[in-house]
Design a protein around this motif. Sequence first.
Motif, PDB file in Angstrom:
ATOM      1  N   ALA A 204      -5.305   7.972  -6.192  1.00 59.42           N
ATOM      2  CA  ALA A 204      -6.110   6.944  -5.524  1.00 59.42           C
ATOM      3  C   ALA A 204      -5.219   5.959  -4.783  1.00 59.42           C
ATOM      4  O   ALA A 204      -5.490   5.604  -3.626  1.00 59.42           O
ATOM      5  N   ALA A 205      -4.132   5.513  -5.437  1.00 63.33           N
ATOM      6  CA  ALA A 205      -3.199   4.594  -4.781  1.00 63.33           C
ATOM      7  C   ALA A 205      -2.595   5.235  -3.543  1.00 63.33           C
ATOM      8  O   ALA A 205      -2.488   4.600  -2.483  1.00 63.33           O
ATOM      9  N   PHE A 206      -2.221   6.491  -3.669  1.00 61.98           N
ATOM     10  CA  PHE A 206      -1.611   7.222  -2.550  1.00 61.98           C
ATOM     11  C   PHE A 206      -2.554   7.284  -1.354  1.00 61.98           C
ATOM     12  O   PHE A 206      -2.156   7.026  -0.219  1.00 61.98           O
ATOM     13  N   GLN A 207      -3.830   7.594  -1.604  1.00 66.30           N
ATOM     14  CA  GLN A 207      -4.775   7.736  -0.501  1.00 66.30           C
ATOM     15  C   GLN A 207      -5.114   6.392   0.144  1.00 66.30           C
ATOM     16  O   GLN A 207      -5.261   6.306   1.367  1.00 66.30           O
ATOM     17  N   VAL A 212      -4.253   2.829   4.881  1.00 66.45           N
ATOM     18  CA  VAL A 212      -3.655   1.616   5.448  1.00 66.45           C
ATOM     19  C   VAL A 212      -2.679   1.982   6.565  1.00 66.45           C
ATOM     20  O   VAL A 212      -2.643   1.342   7.626  1.00 66.45           O
ATOM     21  N   LEU A 213      -1.883   3.040   6.334  1.00 68.15           N
ATOM     22  CA  LEU A 213      -0.868   3.431   7.311  1.00 68.15           C
ATOM     23  C   LEU A 213      -1.473   3.844   8.648  1.00 68.15           C
ATOM     24  O   LEU A 213      -0.790   3.779   9.680  1.00 68.15           O
ATOM     25  N   ASP A 214      -2.721   4.249   8.641  1.00 70.35           N
ATOM     26  CA  ASP A 214      -3.365   4.621   9.902  1.00 70.35           C
ATOM     27  C   ASP A 214      -3.468   3.432  10.848  1.00 70.35           C
ATOM     28  O   ASP A 214      -3.676   3.610  12.048  1.00 70.35           O
ATOM     29  N   TYR A 215      -3.307   2.216  10.300  1.00 71.67           N
ATOM     30  CA  TYR A 215      -3.406   1.003  11.124  1.00 71.67           C
ATOM     31  C   TYR A 215      -2.105   0.203  11.168  1.00 71.67           C
ATOM     32  O   TYR A 215      -2.053  -0.857  11.769  1.00 71.67           O
ATOM     33  N   SER A 282      -6.630  -4.036   0.768  1.00 71.75           N
ATOM     34  CA  SER A 282      -6.432  -2.618   0.466  1.00 71.75           C
ATOM     35  C   SER A 282      -5.148  -2.415  -0.339  1.00 71.75           C
ATOM     36  O   SER A 282      -5.120  -1.616  -1.287  1.00 71.75           O
ATOM     37  N   HIS A 283      -4.084  -3.120   0.035  1.00 67.00           N
ATOM     38  CA  HIS A 283      -2.838  -3.041  -0.727  1.00 67.00           C
ATOM     39  C   HIS A 283      -3.054  -3.481  -2.177  1.00 67.00           C
ATOM     40  O   HIS A 283      -2.500  -2.877  -3.105  1.00 67.00           O
ATOM     41  N   GLU A 284      -3.843  -4.524  -2.381  1.00 64.75           N
ATOM     42  CA  GLU A 284      -4.102  -5.004  -3.732  1.00 64.75           C
ATOM     43  C   GLU A 284      -4.868  -3.960  -4.540  1.00 64.75           C
ATOM     44  O   GLU A 284      -4.562  -3.742  -5.723  1.00 64.75           O
ATOM     45  N   ARG A 285      -5.836  -3.310  -3.918  1.00 65.16           N
ATOM     46  CA  ARG A 285      -6.570  -2.251  -4.628  1.00 65.16           C
ATOM     47  C   ARG A 285      -5.631  -1.104  -4.993  1.00 65.16           C
ATOM     48  O   ARG A 285      -5.713  -0.536  -6.081  1.00 65.16           O
ATOM     49  N   ALA A 286      -4.732  -0.761  -4.065  1.00 67.45           N
ATOM     50  CA  ALA A 286      -3.762   0.292  -4.354  1.00 67.45           C
ATOM     51  C   ALA A 286      -2.829  -0.129  -5.490  1.00 67.45           C
ATOM     52  O   ALA A 286      -2.474   0.683  -6.355  1.00 67.45           O
ATOM     53  N   ALA A 292      -2.513   0.942 -13.133  1.00 66.30           N
ATOM     54  CA  ALA A 292      -3.302   1.721 -14.096  1.00 66.30           C
ATOM     55  C   ALA A 292      -2.622   3.064 -14.382  1.00 66.30           C
ATOM     56  O   ALA A 292      -2.657   3.560 -15.518  1.00 66.30           O
ATOM     57  N   ALA A 293      -2.017   3.654 -13.351  1.00 71.45           N
ATOM     58  CA  ALA A 293      -1.297   4.919 -13.539  1.00 71.45           C
ATOM     59  C   ALA A 293      -0.136   4.723 -14.509  1.00 71.45           C
ATOM     60  O   ALA A 293       0.056   5.514 -15.448  1.00 71.45           O
ATOM     61  N   ILE A 294       0.641   3.682 -14.293  1.00 74.49           N
ATOM     62  CA  ILE A 294       1.795   3.407 -15.149  1.00 74.49           C
ATOM     63  C   ILE A 294       1.353   3.119 -16.583  1.00 74.49           C
ATOM     64  O   ILE A 294       1.966   3.612 -17.546  1.00 74.49           O
TER      65      ILE A 294
END
Length: 321
Positions: A204-207, A212-215, A282-286, A292-294
Amino acid sequence: MDFKDILHLVRDDFAAVDACISSSLQSRVPLVSEVGTYIVQSGGKRLRPLVTLLAARACGYGEGRDHVTMAAIIEMLHTATLLHDDVVDESSLRRGRATVNSRWGNPTAVLVGDYLVARSFQLIAGLRNQAVFDIMSDGTCVIAEGEVLQLINQHDPDTTEARYLEVIHGKTAKMFEAAAECAAALSDPRWRTQMAAYARHLGAAFQIIDDVLDYTSSADVMGKNVGDDLAEGKPTLPLIQAMKVAAPAEADMVRESIRTGGLEHLQEIIALVRRCGALDYSHERARQESEAAIAALAPLPATPWRQALEELARLALRRDH
């Protein structure tokens, strides 16, 4: 620990994965082998097989090569989804190279993608592990559903954040999840739940960062065209948040661009998502997903491989392509 350090931990396994993929893509039909070689040479980060290898070692995998086969399976299935995605999205560029559909045509891209799926399940059957078979058969269904959900949301400016998260769980996070859970199933099944949770949040973080990178990035760095998501009418998280907080006229501009897939206002929309805080949101959500992964890895024994998995979750936030 940077990305090179992480790769170094499983360098021999990683080389074996590439060899496994290459041999698995050899076919009595020359076109299949030709396209397969082109795909392998196109490179990519190979994050999903990397997660498989690290997760297997973190779960105590010992002797044998099943984890290498599993990593190759994951990469082949992921590649199949990319081939099909590029046809659906009519994409011409991926990883800085011409897509298979733009070079050989849509029928070849679809059928070679089908071959990759079939070959992957042939390899899964050879593992003789019922848990792996169950994870992968269920997972591929979820991935396919995620792609269909994305198609439903396409050109729909009323797509909510919840619907967006449902899509990225299916189209991206589920493959990461399957990669790590299968690794645990082959190593120590006690860790299946933890590994699945880790990889689900990592994906989820990766996507989110990908969207974000698209902009924020460029075609040279990303290996795809800037604004592709908007051109395809995809309501990604930066756009969803921008429509929430922007002035009505600006929100309407974004809505209309999503609805039509038009790039007439691309530069204005890029400026808007940067200015209105949508990228920070968006960065904060990522970041939340990364943390959560860690946290999911906490019960596992402290090893260099667990540390590498933790670092991957942190690096997902800092990548530029």
